[in-house]
Design a protein around this motif. Structure first.
Motif, PDB file in Angstrom:
ATOM      1  N   VAL A  21     -16.704  19.951  11.521  1.00  0.00           N
ATOM      2  CA  VAL A  21     -15.535  19.587  12.322  1.00  0.00           C
ATOM      3  C   VAL A  21     -15.049  20.828  13.054  1.00  0.00           C
TER       4      VAL A  21
ATOM      5  N   THR B 294     -11.455  22.516  14.525  1.00  0.00           N
ATOM      6  CA  THR B 294      -9.999  22.436  14.481  1.00  0.00           C
ATOM      7  C   THR B 294      -9.402  23.386  15.523  1.00  0.00           C
TER       8      THR B 294
ATOM      9  N   ILE C  24      -7.863  18.487  13.480  1.00  0.00           N
ATOM     10  CA  ILE C  24      -9.270  18.308  13.841  1.00  0.00           C
ATOM     11  C   ILE C  24      -9.332  17.727  15.249  1.00  0.00           C
TER      12      ILE C  24
ATOM     13  N   TYR D 297     -12.575  17.641  16.827  1.00  0.00           N
ATOM     14  CA  TYR D 297     -13.934  17.106  16.943  1.00  0.00           C
ATOM     15  C   TYR D 297     -14.502  16.925  15.544  1.00  0.00           C
ATOM     16  N   ALA D 298     -15.196  15.810  15.339  1.00  0.00           N
ATOM     17  CA  ALA D 298     -15.889  15.546  14.070  1.00  0.00           C
ATOM     18  C   ALA D 298     -17.288  15.036  14.388  1.00  0.00           C
TER      19      ALA D 298
ATOM     20  N   ARG E  21     -14.082   7.985  13.367  1.00  0.00           N
ATOM     21  CA  ARG E  21     -13.589   9.115  14.158  1.00  0.00           C
ATOM     22  C   ARG E  21     -12.074   9.083  14.361  1.00  0.00           C
TER      23      ARG E  21
ATOM     24  N   VAL F  10      -9.959  10.506  11.636  1.00  0.00           N
ATOM     25  CA  VAL F  10     -10.122  11.939  11.380  1.00  0.00           C
ATOM     26  C   VAL F  10      -9.416  12.786  12.429  1.00  0.00           C
TER      27      VAL F  10
ATOM     28  N   CYS G 242      -7.524  19.271   7.883  1.00  0.00           N
ATOM     29  CA  CYS G 242      -8.657  19.081   6.961  1.00  0.00           C
ATOM     30  C   CYS G 242      -8.229  18.849   5.521  1.00  0.00           C
TER      31      CYS G 242
END
Length: 437
Positions: free
Chosen positions: A298, A300, A309, A311-312, A324, A327, A332
Protein backbone atom coordinates in the motif's frame (compact mmCIF):
# COMPACT_ATOMS: atom_id res chain seq x y z
CA UNK A 1 -3.49 -50.55 -28.45
CA UNK A 2 -2.43 -49.27 -31.87
CA UNK A 3 1.10 -48.89 -30.55
CA UNK A 4 1.25 -52.52 -29.36
CA UNK A 5 1.85 -54.63 -32.47
CA UNK A 6 3.13 -58.24 -32.48
CA UNK A 7 5.34 -59.32 -35.33
CA UNK A 8 5.19 -62.94 -36.49
CA UNK A 9 8.93 -63.37 -36.99
CA UNK A 10 10.19 -65.98 -34.50
CA UNK A 11 12.34 -64.87 -31.56
CA UNK A 12 12.42 -61.28 -32.72
CA UNK A 13 8.72 -60.93 -32.09
CA UNK A 14 9.07 -60.55 -28.33
CA UNK A 15 11.83 -57.96 -28.61
CA UNK A 16 9.85 -56.03 -31.19
CA UNK A 17 6.78 -56.14 -28.96
CA UNK A 18 8.64 -54.82 -25.91
CA UNK A 19 10.35 -52.10 -27.91
CA UNK A 20 7.15 -50.96 -29.59
CA UNK A 21 5.19 -51.02 -26.34
CA UNK A 22 7.96 -49.04 -24.68
CA UNK A 23 7.75 -46.38 -27.39
CA UNK A 24 4.00 -46.29 -26.97
CA UNK A 25 4.35 -46.00 -23.21
CA UNK A 26 6.71 -43.03 -23.52
CA UNK A 27 4.43 -41.47 -26.13
CA UNK A 28 1.42 -41.69 -23.82
CA UNK A 29 3.48 -40.53 -20.84
CA UNK A 30 4.57 -37.49 -22.88
CA UNK A 31 0.95 -36.83 -23.80
CA UNK A 32 -0.06 -37.21 -20.16
CA UNK A 33 2.68 -34.81 -18.97
CA UNK A 34 1.82 -32.33 -21.69
CA UNK A 35 -1.85 -32.56 -20.82
CA UNK A 36 -1.12 -32.10 -17.11
CA UNK A 37 0.94 -28.99 -17.84
CA UNK A 38 -1.84 -27.53 -19.99
CA UNK A 39 -4.40 -28.36 -17.30
CA UNK A 40 -2.25 -26.63 -14.65
CA UNK A 41 -1.84 -23.59 -16.90
CA UNK A 42 -5.58 -23.40 -17.50
CA UNK A 43 -6.28 -23.71 -13.76
CA UNK A 44 -3.81 -20.90 -13.00
CA UNK A 45 -5.40 -18.69 -15.66
CA UNK A 46 -8.85 -19.43 -14.28
CA UNK A 47 -7.66 -18.57 -10.77
CA UNK A 48 -6.21 -15.29 -12.02
CA UNK A 49 -9.44 -14.49 -13.87
CA UNK A 50 -11.46 -15.23 -10.72
CA UNK A 51 -9.33 -12.79 -8.73
CA UNK A 52 -9.72 -10.12 -11.42
CA UNK A 53 -13.44 -10.91 -11.59
CA UNK A 54 -13.80 -10.14 -7.89
CA UNK A 55 -11.98 -6.83 -8.31
CA UNK A 56 -14.12 -5.93 -11.32
CA UNK A 57 -17.31 -6.69 -9.42
CA UNK A 58 -16.19 -4.55 -6.48
CA UNK A 59 -15.16 -1.82 -8.95
CA UNK A 60 -18.84 -1.30 -9.79
CA UNK A 61 -20.49 -2.37 -6.54
CA UNK A 62 -18.42 0.09 -4.50
CA UNK A 63 -19.71 3.05 -6.54
CA UNK A 64 -23.13 2.12 -7.90
CA UNK A 65 -26.10 -0.04 -6.97
CA UNK A 66 -26.50 -3.41 -8.69
CA UNK A 67 -29.26 -1.95 -10.91
CA UNK A 68 -26.62 -0.03 -12.87
CA UNK A 69 -25.84 -3.08 -15.00
CA UNK A 70 -29.40 -3.38 -16.24
CA UNK A 71 -29.63 0.36 -16.88
CA UNK A 72 -26.38 0.39 -18.89
CA UNK A 73 -27.48 -2.68 -20.87
CA UNK A 74 -30.58 -0.78 -21.99
CA UNK A 75 -28.47 1.91 -23.67
CA UNK A 76 -28.01 1.42 -27.41
CA UNK A 77 -24.60 3.06 -27.57
CA UNK A 78 -21.29 1.31 -28.29
CA UNK A 79 -19.07 1.82 -25.25
CA UNK A 80 -16.79 0.26 -22.66
CA UNK A 81 -15.92 1.27 -19.10
CA UNK A 82 -12.41 0.66 -17.73
CA UNK A 83 -10.89 0.88 -14.24
CA UNK A 84 -7.40 2.43 -14.01
CA UNK A 85 -7.06 1.36 -10.35
CA UNK A 86 -7.01 -2.35 -11.27
CA UNK A 87 -3.80 -3.85 -12.58
CA UNK A 88 -3.71 -3.70 -16.39
CA UNK A 89 -6.48 -1.05 -16.60
CA UNK A 90 -9.05 -3.68 -17.66
CA UNK A 91 -12.50 -3.33 -19.17
CA UNK A 92 -15.10 -3.71 -16.42
CA UNK A 93 -18.18 -3.18 -18.58
CA UNK A 94 -18.92 -3.60 -22.30
CA UNK A 95 -22.25 -2.59 -23.81
CA UNK A 96 -24.32 -4.89 -25.99
CA UNK A 97 -23.89 -2.49 -28.90
CA UNK A 98 -20.11 -2.62 -28.55
CA UNK A 99 -20.09 -6.43 -28.44
CA UNK A 100 -22.30 -6.63 -31.52
CA UNK A 101 -20.09 -4.15 -33.37
CA UNK A 102 -16.83 -6.00 -32.63
CA UNK A 103 -18.12 -9.60 -32.67
CA UNK A 104 -16.74 -10.46 -29.22
CA UNK A 105 -18.57 -12.18 -26.38
CA UNK A 106 -18.73 -10.40 -23.04
CA UNK A 107 -16.50 -12.98 -21.34
CA UNK A 108 -13.87 -12.42 -24.03
CA UNK A 109 -13.71 -8.69 -23.27
CA UNK A 110 -14.27 -8.19 -19.53
CA UNK A 111 -10.96 -8.17 -17.68
CA UNK A 112 -8.94 -7.45 -20.83
CA UNK A 113 -7.15 -4.27 -21.79
CA UNK A 114 -8.49 -2.28 -24.74
CA UNK A 115 -5.35 -3.05 -26.75
CA UNK A 116 -6.93 -6.35 -27.86
CA UNK A 117 -8.86 -4.33 -30.46
CA UNK A 118 -5.71 -2.86 -31.99
CA UNK A 119 -3.96 -4.38 -35.00
CA UNK A 120 -1.05 -3.94 -37.39
CA UNK A 121 -2.53 -0.83 -39.01
CA UNK A 122 -3.69 0.92 -35.85
CA UNK A 123 -1.91 4.26 -35.72
CA UNK A 124 0.74 4.15 -32.97
CA UNK A 125 0.74 7.90 -32.58
CA UNK A 126 -2.98 7.79 -31.81
CA UNK A 127 -2.36 5.13 -29.16
CA UNK A 128 0.28 7.35 -27.54
CA UNK A 129 -2.17 10.27 -27.54
CA UNK A 130 -4.75 8.10 -25.76
CA UNK A 131 -2.20 7.05 -23.16
CA UNK A 132 -1.25 10.68 -22.63
CA UNK A 133 -4.92 11.62 -22.14
CA UNK A 134 -5.26 8.86 -19.53
CA UNK A 135 -2.12 10.08 -17.78
CA UNK A 136 -3.44 13.65 -17.71
CA UNK A 137 -6.98 12.50 -16.87
CA UNK A 138 -8.64 14.45 -19.67
CA UNK A 139 -11.11 13.94 -22.52
CA UNK A 140 -9.92 12.97 -25.97
CA UNK A 141 -11.71 12.38 -29.28
CA UNK A 142 -10.10 11.00 -32.44
CA UNK A 143 -10.53 8.78 -35.48
CA UNK A 144 -9.04 5.35 -34.82
CA UNK A 145 -8.63 2.17 -36.85
CA UNK A 146 -9.49 -0.88 -34.75
CA UNK A 147 -10.16 -4.54 -35.49
CA UNK A 148 -13.13 -6.82 -34.98
CA UNK A 149 -12.83 -10.34 -33.59
CA UNK A 150 -12.69 -11.82 -37.11
CA UNK A 151 -9.78 -9.51 -37.98
CA UNK A 152 -11.80 -7.03 -40.05
CA UNK A 153 -10.47 -3.47 -39.64
CA UNK A 154 -12.92 -0.64 -39.20
CA UNK A 155 -12.72 3.11 -38.63
CA UNK A 156 -14.46 4.61 -35.63
CA UNK A 157 -14.72 7.85 -33.70
CA UNK A 158 -13.11 7.10 -30.33
CA UNK A 159 -14.20 9.36 -27.47
CA UNK A 160 -12.64 8.89 -24.02
CA UNK A 161 -13.90 10.61 -20.85
CA UNK A 162 -12.79 10.22 -17.22
CA UNK A 163 -15.27 9.68 -14.39
CA UNK A 164 -14.37 11.44 -11.15
CA UNK A 165 -15.33 10.81 -7.56
CA UNK A 166 -17.20 13.89 -6.37
CA UNK A 167 -15.81 13.38 -2.87
CA UNK A 168 -12.05 13.27 -3.40
CA UNK A 169 -11.65 14.16 -7.08
CA UNK A 170 -9.85 10.98 -8.11
CA UNK A 171 -10.57 9.17 -11.36
CA UNK A 172 -12.42 5.91 -10.72
CA UNK A 173 -13.32 4.92 -14.31
CA UNK A 174 -12.90 5.88 -17.94
CA UNK A 175 -15.76 5.69 -20.45
CA UNK A 176 -14.83 4.95 -24.07
CA UNK A 177 -17.52 5.55 -26.69
CA UNK A 178 -17.00 4.15 -30.20
CA UNK A 179 -19.00 5.46 -33.16
CA UNK A 180 -18.43 3.68 -36.53
CA UNK A 181 -17.35 6.14 -39.22
CA UNK A 182 -18.82 5.95 -42.71
CA UNK A 183 -16.05 5.17 -45.20
CA UNK A 184 -15.58 6.08 -48.83
CA UNK A 185 -15.87 3.19 -51.27
CA UNK A 186 -12.42 3.94 -52.71
CA UNK A 187 -10.86 3.42 -49.31
CA UNK A 188 -12.52 0.03 -49.00
CA UNK A 189 -11.14 -1.00 -52.37
CA UNK A 190 -7.70 0.22 -51.35
CA UNK A 191 -7.98 -1.82 -48.17
CA UNK A 192 -8.77 -4.94 -50.17
CA UNK A 193 -5.82 -4.23 -52.46
CA UNK A 194 -3.53 -3.89 -49.44
CA UNK A 195 -4.88 -7.10 -47.92
CA UNK A 196 -4.38 -8.97 -51.20
CA UNK A 197 -0.80 -7.73 -51.42
CA UNK A 198 0.04 -8.83 -47.89
CA UNK A 199 -1.81 -12.14 -47.84
CA UNK A 200 -0.76 -12.94 -51.39
CA UNK A 201 2.92 -12.39 -50.63
CA UNK A 202 2.60 -14.43 -47.42
CA UNK A 203 1.03 -17.31 -49.33
CA UNK A 204 3.80 -17.16 -51.92
CA UNK A 205 6.44 -17.26 -49.19
CA UNK A 206 4.87 -20.33 -47.60
CA UNK A 207 4.61 -22.09 -50.96
CA UNK A 208 8.07 -21.12 -52.27
CA UNK A 209 10.20 -24.15 -53.09
CA UNK A 210 13.46 -22.44 -53.93
CA UNK A 211 15.69 -19.92 -52.21
CA UNK A 212 15.60 -17.73 -55.33
CA UNK A 213 11.79 -17.69 -55.35
CA UNK A 214 11.73 -16.95 -51.62
CA UNK A 215 14.14 -14.03 -52.08
CA UNK A 216 12.02 -12.65 -54.91
CA UNK A 217 8.87 -12.80 -52.73
CA UNK A 218 10.61 -11.06 -49.84
CA UNK A 219 11.79 -8.34 -52.17
CA UNK A 220 8.16 -7.88 -53.25
CA UNK A 221 7.08 -7.75 -49.60
CA UNK A 222 9.41 -4.81 -48.96
CA UNK A 223 7.02 -2.66 -50.97
CA UNK A 224 4.10 -3.55 -48.67
CA UNK A 225 5.23 -1.27 -45.81
CA UNK A 226 5.47 1.69 -48.19
CA UNK A 227 2.07 0.84 -49.63
CA UNK A 228 0.69 0.58 -46.10
CA UNK A 229 1.89 4.08 -45.20
CA UNK A 230 0.38 5.50 -48.37
CA UNK A 231 -2.93 3.78 -47.74
CA UNK A 232 -2.97 4.94 -44.13
CA UNK A 233 -2.76 8.53 -45.32
CA UNK A 234 -5.48 7.91 -47.91
CA UNK A 235 -7.76 6.04 -45.52
CA UNK A 236 -7.62 8.44 -42.57
CA UNK A 237 -11.31 8.99 -41.90
CA UNK A 238 -12.67 12.11 -40.28
CA UNK A 239 -15.91 11.78 -38.36
CA UNK A 240 -18.84 13.86 -39.54
CA UNK A 241 -20.55 16.42 -37.31
CA UNK A 242 -23.43 13.98 -36.96
CA UNK A 243 -21.10 11.22 -35.72
CA UNK A 244 -19.41 13.61 -33.30
CA UNK A 245 -22.85 14.58 -32.02
CA UNK A 246 -23.71 10.92 -31.45
CA UNK A 247 -20.56 10.47 -29.34
CA UNK A 248 -21.41 13.45 -27.12
CA UNK A 249 -24.99 12.22 -26.75
CA UNK A 250 -23.74 8.78 -25.73
CA UNK A 251 -21.36 10.23 -23.13
CA UNK A 252 -24.22 12.29 -21.71
CA UNK A 253 -26.53 9.27 -21.47
CA UNK A 254 -23.89 7.08 -19.82
CA UNK A 255 -22.91 9.78 -17.31
CA UNK A 256 -26.57 10.31 -16.47
CA UNK A 257 -26.97 6.62 -15.60
CA UNK A 258 -23.75 6.43 -13.58
CA UNK A 259 -24.53 9.63 -11.69
CA UNK A 260 -28.04 8.45 -10.81
CA UNK A 261 -26.96 5.05 -9.52
CA UNK A 262 -24.01 6.52 -7.60
CA UNK A 263 -26.38 8.89 -5.78
CA UNK A 264 -28.21 5.86 -4.38
CA UNK A 265 -24.99 4.65 -2.72
CA UNK A 266 -23.92 8.07 -1.48
CA UNK A 267 -20.64 7.86 -3.46
CA UNK A 268 -21.35 10.46 -6.12
CA UNK A 269 -19.51 10.48 -9.44
CA UNK A 270 -19.32 13.24 -12.04
CA UNK A 271 -17.84 14.02 -15.42
CA UNK A 272 -15.74 16.93 -14.19
CA UNK A 273 -13.44 17.15 -11.21
CA UNK A 274 -15.14 19.23 -8.53
CA UNK A 275 -13.22 22.25 -7.29
CA UNK A 276 -14.39 21.52 -3.75
CA UNK A 277 -13.09 17.94 -3.84
CA UNK A 278 -10.09 16.91 -1.80
CA UNK A 279 -7.78 16.02 -4.68
CA UNK A 280 -6.33 12.57 -4.33
CA UNK A 281 -2.55 12.32 -4.36
CA UNK A 282 -2.47 9.74 -7.15
CA UNK A 283 -3.07 10.35 -10.83
CA UNK A 284 -4.44 7.68 -13.13
CA UNK A 285 -1.01 7.35 -14.73
CA UNK A 286 0.59 6.53 -11.38
CA UNK A 287 -2.26 4.13 -10.59
CA UNK A 288 -1.59 2.28 -13.84
CA UNK A 289 2.19 2.21 -13.27
CA UNK A 290 1.76 0.88 -9.74
CA UNK A 291 -0.74 -1.68 -11.01
CA UNK A 292 2.05 -3.45 -12.88
CA UNK A 293 3.73 -4.32 -9.57
CA UNK A 294 2.42 -7.70 -8.44
CA UNK A 295 3.58 -7.68 -4.81
CA UNK A 296 1.27 -6.88 -1.88
CA UNK A 297 1.76 -3.25 -0.86
CA UNK A 298 0.00 0.00 0.00
CA UNK A 299 0.99 3.63 -0.45
CA UNK A 300 0.20 6.18 2.27
CA UNK A 301 0.34 9.98 2.06
CA UNK A 302 2.09 11.68 5.01
CA UNK A 303 0.89 15.11 3.80
CA UNK A 304 -2.74 14.24 4.57
CA UNK A 305 -4.37 14.04 7.97
CA UNK A 306 -3.97 10.63 9.62
CA UNK A 307 -1.61 9.47 6.82
CA UNK A 308 -4.30 7.59 4.85
CA UNK A 309 -3.82 4.83 2.29
CA UNK A 310 -4.02 6.32 -1.22
CA UNK A 311 -3.18 3.17 -3.15
CA UNK A 312 -3.63 -0.55 -2.45
CA UNK A 313 -2.33 -3.25 -4.78
CA UNK A 314 -4.48 -6.11 -6.01
CA UNK A 315 -2.28 -8.57 -4.12
CA UNK A 316 -2.88 -6.67 -0.87
CA UNK A 317 -6.66 -6.80 -1.40
CA UNK A 318 -6.51 -10.53 -2.12
CA UNK A 319 -4.39 -11.18 0.97
CA UNK A 320 -6.52 -9.17 3.40
CA UNK A 321 -9.98 -9.79 1.91
CA UNK A 322 -10.94 -6.11 1.73
CA UNK A 323 -12.12 -4.34 -1.40
CA UNK A 324 -10.44 -1.16 -2.57
CA UNK A 325 -13.10 1.24 -1.30
CA UNK A 326 -12.85 -0.26 2.19
CA UNK A 327 -9.13 0.46 2.27
CA UNK A 328 -8.57 3.82 0.59
CA UNK A 329 -8.62 6.77 2.96
CA UNK A 330 -7.94 4.67 6.07
CA UNK A 331 -4.83 4.48 8.20
CA UNK A 332 -2.97 1.16 8.13
CA UNK A 333 -3.76 0.59 11.79
CA UNK A 334 -7.13 -0.93 10.80
CA UNK A 335 -5.16 -4.15 10.13
CA UNK A 336 -4.19 -4.34 13.80
CA UNK A 337 -6.13 -6.35 16.36
CA UNK A 338 -6.25 -7.39 20.02
CA UNK A 339 -3.04 -9.43 19.89
CA UNK A 340 -0.96 -7.00 17.81
CA UNK A 341 2.24 -6.16 19.71
CA UNK A 342 2.38 -2.46 20.76
CA UNK A 343 6.18 -2.59 20.51
CA UNK A 344 5.93 -3.38 16.78
CA UNK A 345 3.52 -0.46 16.33
CA UNK A 346 5.93 1.80 18.22
CA UNK A 347 8.81 0.70 15.99
CA UNK A 348 6.80 1.67 12.91
CA UNK A 349 5.93 5.11 14.38
CA UNK A 350 9.57 5.78 15.25
CA UNK A 351 10.75 4.95 11.73
CA UNK A 352 8.15 7.27 10.16
CA UNK A 353 8.98 10.14 12.53
CA UNK A 354 12.68 9.78 11.68
CA UNK A 355 11.96 9.37 7.92
CA UNK A 356 13.73 6.02 7.92
CA UNK A 357 12.94 2.59 6.46
CA UNK A 358 12.22 -0.33 8.77
CA UNK A 359 11.29 -4.00 8.73
CA UNK A 360 9.10 -5.52 11.41
CA UNK A 361 7.23 -8.74 12.13
CA UNK A 362 3.69 -7.83 13.16
CA UNK A 363 0.45 -9.72 13.77
CA UNK A 364 -2.29 -8.35 11.49
CA UNK A 365 -5.91 -9.27 10.83
CA UNK A 366 -7.89 -9.88 7.64
CA UNK A 367 -11.42 -8.67 6.99
CA UNK A 368 -12.81 -11.98 8.30
CA UNK A 369 -10.75 -11.33 11.48
CA UNK A 370 -8.43 -14.27 10.89
CA UNK A 371 -4.90 -13.34 11.96
CA UNK A 372 -1.63 -13.70 10.06
CA UNK A 373 1.98 -12.83 10.72
CA UNK A 374 2.99 -10.01 8.44
CA UNK A 375 6.65 -9.53 7.50
CA UNK A 376 6.31 -5.78 6.88
CA UNK A 377 8.78 -3.40 5.25
CA UNK A 378 8.13 0.35 5.27
CA UNK A 379 10.13 2.92 3.33
CA UNK A 380 9.76 6.62 2.45
CA UNK A 381 9.27 7.43 -1.25
CA UNK A 382 10.65 10.72 -2.52
CA UNK A 383 9.54 12.63 -5.59
CA UNK A 384 11.75 14.32 -8.18
CA UNK A 385 12.27 17.25 -5.75
CA UNK A 386 13.67 14.84 -3.13
CA UNK A 387 10.70 15.48 -0.84
CA UNK A 388 8.89 12.58 0.82
CA UNK A 389 5.70 12.13 -1.18
CA UNK A 390 4.55 8.75 0.15
CA UNK A 391 5.41 5.83 2.37
CA UNK A 392 5.30 2.39 0.79
CA UNK A 393 4.38 -0.55 3.02
CA UNK A 394 5.20 -3.97 1.54
CA UNK A 395 3.61 -7.05 3.13
CA UNK A 396 4.66 -10.68 2.93
CA UNK A 397 2.70 -13.26 4.88
CA UNK A 398 5.10 -15.18 7.09
CA UNK A 399 3.66 -18.55 6.04
CA UNK A 400 4.67 -17.69 2.48
CA UNK A 401 7.95 -16.15 3.61
CA UNK A 402 9.01 -19.33 5.42
CA UNK A 403 7.71 -21.64 2.70
CA UNK A 404 9.97 -23.43 0.24
CA UNK A 405 10.00 -21.07 -2.73
CA UNK A 406 12.16 -20.74 -5.78
CA UNK A 407 13.61 -17.50 -7.07
CA UNK A 408 14.15 -14.31 -5.11
CA UNK A 409 14.05 -14.19 -1.31
CA UNK A 410 11.18 -12.32 0.41
CA UNK A 411 13.56 -9.56 1.49
CA UNK A 412 14.82 -9.11 -2.07
CA UNK A 413 11.26 -9.04 -3.41
CA UNK A 414 10.35 -6.37 -0.85
CA UNK A 415 13.31 -4.20 -1.81
CA UNK A 416 12.49 -4.75 -5.48
CA UNK A 417 8.92 -3.57 -4.87
CA UNK A 418 10.15 -0.47 -3.04
CA UNK A 419 12.52 0.27 -5.92
CA UNK A 420 9.78 -0.12 -8.52
CA UNK A 421 7.44 2.21 -6.58
CA UNK A 422 10.18 4.83 -6.21
CA UNK A 423 10.94 4.74 -9.93
CA UNK A 424 7.24 5.11 -10.83
CA UNK A 425 6.70 8.05 -8.45
CA UNK A 426 9.89 9.87 -9.41
CA UNK A 427 9.42 9.36 -13.14
CA UNK A 428 5.85 10.61 -13.17
CA UNK A 429 6.63 13.57 -10.90
CA UNK A 430 9.40 14.57 -13.33
CA UNK A 431 7.02 14.18 -16.27
CA UNK A 432 4.33 16.22 -14.56
CA UNK A 433 6.84 18.94 -13.79
CA UNK A 434 8.07 19.15 -17.36
CA UNK A 435 4.50 19.19 -18.77
CA UNK A 436 3.58 22.17 -16.58
CA UNK A 437 6.68 24.15 -17.52
Amino acid sequence: MNNLRLSRGGGGAHNNTVCTWDLGFHHHRHQYTEGTQKHTQVMEEQGSLQQIGGLIESSFNSCYTSWVYEALDELEHNFTITDPTISGHPIVFASNGFLKMTGYLKDEVIGRNGRIFQGPRTNRRSIMEIREAIREEKNISMSLLNYKKDGTPFWMLFHLSPIFSKHDGRVIHFVSVQIPISRRKANSEDGNRWQELVLGSCRREVCSDTVMELARCRALDSFVDTDNRVLEREELCEASDSEKGKALTAIGSIMSVLTHYSELTGRLVCGNRSNSAVICSLTSALNISLGRIKQSFVLTDPQLLNMPIVYASDAFLNMTGYNRQEVLGRNCRFLNGPDTDPKAIGQIKDSIQSNQACSVRILNYRKDRSSFWNFLHISPVRNASAKIAFYVCVQIEEAVKNGVTQGLSPETRQLGTVGAVKVAVRTLSMTAGSSRS
